[in-house]
Design an enzyme around this catalytic site. Structure first.
Site, PDB file in Angstrom:
ATOM      1  CD  GLN A   1      32.876  76.843  91.781  1.00  0.00           C
ATOM      2  OE1 GLN A   1      33.386  76.091  92.818  1.00  0.00           O
ATOM      3  NE2 GLN A   1      32.830  75.590  90.982  1.00  0.00           N
TER       4      GLN A   1
ATOM      5  CG  HIS B   1      35.690  73.137  94.611  1.00  0.00           C
ATOM      6  ND1 HIS B   1      35.789  72.029  94.121  1.00  0.00           N
ATOM      7  CD2 HIS B   1      35.018  73.489  93.510  1.00  0.00           C
ATOM      8  CE1 HIS B   1      35.959  71.034  93.679  1.00  0.00           C
ATOM      9  NE2 HIS B   1      35.159  72.204  92.698  1.00  0.00           N
TER      10      HIS B   1
ATOM     11  CD  GLU C   1      29.778  62.294 100.243  1.00  0.00           C
ATOM     12  OE1 GLU C   1      30.687  60.891  99.103  1.00  0.00           O
ATOM     13  OE2 GLU C   1      30.293  62.851 100.966  1.00  0.00           O
TER      14      GLU C   1
ATOM     15  CE1 TYR D   1      31.608  62.270 107.193  1.00  0.00           C
ATOM     16  CE2 TYR D   1      32.934  62.755 108.147  1.00  0.00           C
ATOM     17  CZ  TYR D   1      32.122  62.373 108.298  1.00  0.00           C
ATOM     18  OH  TYR D   1      31.792  62.640 109.890  1.00  0.00           O
TER      19      TYR D   1
ATOM     20  CE1 TYR E   1      32.899  67.249  87.452  1.00  0.00           C
ATOM     21  CE2 TYR E   1      34.940  68.287  88.167  1.00  0.00           C
ATOM     22  CZ  TYR E   1      33.652  68.074  88.600  1.00  0.00           C
ATOM     23  OH  TYR E   1      32.962  69.214  89.237  1.00  0.00           O
TER      24      TYR E   1
END
Length: 381
Positions: free
Chosen positions: A94, A161, A254, A264, A275
């Site tokens: 990513q 991520h 979210e 959070y 997963y």
């Protein structure tokens, strides 16, 4: 635009830098929406995994491509060749060249910010990496005097991520969202910047009023923590509050309104599951954690967000519009102070990586594809 910019006719690149040929806009289809039928046009083409878009004061736009290229999109949709002066990126998984944002004072200082996955020292195509933020000046041949002003710490292995989005607060500070690099537990600790939203001065120095300013430089950058992977962020122009779209695991995406010093909950709590199907306690079971304003199962995979303020879609004014990778369109959320509610989806049949409002009031979205494009949304004629 990430902030209010004064329109300027000043050209910052020589005319020959742009690709020649006719404008690329062509009607794709018309979709029904609450604001009436909307025409979706393929405005710019030929982009490889485009990731971020931001408009300049003169109506052109900066567009990043994940492999490491930055281009300028002209007002007719033509694209410049890749600009010189961009940083070397970790183009794996990513990671890559991700978000781009023009400085709020761009018309005066021509400063451009780039967020990207930065490879660790001395690794040629593998090894460690982390998100970095840098800035430089947009000149006639590209980005000049590029300097890194913030580095996520520590750099770790893996390609997942990275986050990341850049948002300018109304007071001029920068919010930068950082994924937890698929490492889970570090998101709960303040001795690192994995799974955090950080708040910086525009030169990369740390504001003295950050919530953990007394805990050292790493913690001193943190605005909020306990995040998973945040690829959507925008400032509500009515309240000045930051809102972020955060990807959950198996379910549990979210929409959050990060407050200074709040936790959070990831990975201790989540509205999704692991997963492998293992349960994760829901946020209300742990009162010390802040809960989401909206959560989604099935996921929408939020990426990119803008608060609409233009005149073409008056029914959407004040709404947050989130790009959806899994949703394959835009998700419109009505915001009322600290409360939020999904009210509409605009189907686009493509993975949407980012969304921006153009100076003309139209919406411009970029598609996450090897043959990616910029789509323009405007009321059907």
């Amino acid at each position: 635009m990430r902030s209010a910019l004064t329109l300027s006719a000043t050209s910052l690149l020589v005319a020959g830098l742009f690709a020649t040929g006719p404008a690329l806009a062509q009607a794709v289809r018309t979709v029904p929406t609450s604001a009436g039928p909307v025409e979706v046009s393929r405005f710019a083409d030929g982009l490889e995994r485009p990731w971020g878009i931001d408009f300049l004061p003169d109506g052109r736009a900066l567009v990043t491509e994940k492999p490491g290229r930055l281009r300028i999109m002209a007002r007719d949709g033509s694209l410049s060749p890749p600009l010189a002066g961009t940083p070397k990126v970790f183009n794996q998984g990513q990671g890559g060249l991700m978000d781009v944002a023009a400085d709020p004072d761009f018309a005066r200082n021509r400063t451009v910010y780039l967020a990207y996955a930065e490879p660790g020292e001395g690794n040629g195509g593998g090894g460690t990496a982390g998100t970095a933020l840098g800035r430089g000046t947009l000149g006639e041949r590209g980005i000049e005097d590029f300097q890194v002003i913030f580095r996520q710490s520590p750099k770790v292995d893996g390609g997942n991520h990275f986050g990341t989005r850049i948002a300018f607060a109304s007071d001029g500070h920068i919010f930068l969202t950082l994924g937890e690099r698929f490492k889970f537990d570090p998101a709960q600790k303040r001795d690192n910047t994995l799974g955090k939203v950080v708040r910086l001065n525009r030169d990369g120095s740390l504001p003295k009023d950050n919530p953990f300013a007394g805990e050292g430089r790493t913690a001193g950058a943190i605005w909020s923590y306990g995040h998973r992977n945040v690829e959507a962020a925008a400032i509500d122009p009515r309240s000045g509050a930051l809102w972020i779209g955060e990807m959950g695991p198996l379910g549990g995406d979210e929409l959050n309104r990060p407050e200074a010093g709040r936790n959070y909950g990831w990975p201790v709590v989540s509205w999704g599951k692991h997963y492998d199907g293992r349960d994760i306690p829901d946020p209300p079971t742990r009162k010390e954690f802040a809960d989401a304003a909206v959560h989604w199962t099935p996921v929408i995979s939020p990426s990119g967000m803008v608060f609409y303020t233009g005149g073409l879609f008056r029914d959407w004014q004040g709404s947050a519009l989130l790009g959806g990778l899994s949703a394959k369109g835009l998700v419109r959320v009505a915001i009322d102070g600290a409360s939020a509610k999904e009210v509409e989806r605009i189907p686009l049949d493509a993975r949407i990586r980012d969304v921006a409002q153009g100076p003309d009031g139209a919406l411009y979205v970029i598609t996450d594809a090897a043959d990616g494009a910029v789509l323009r949304l405007a009321p059907a004629k």
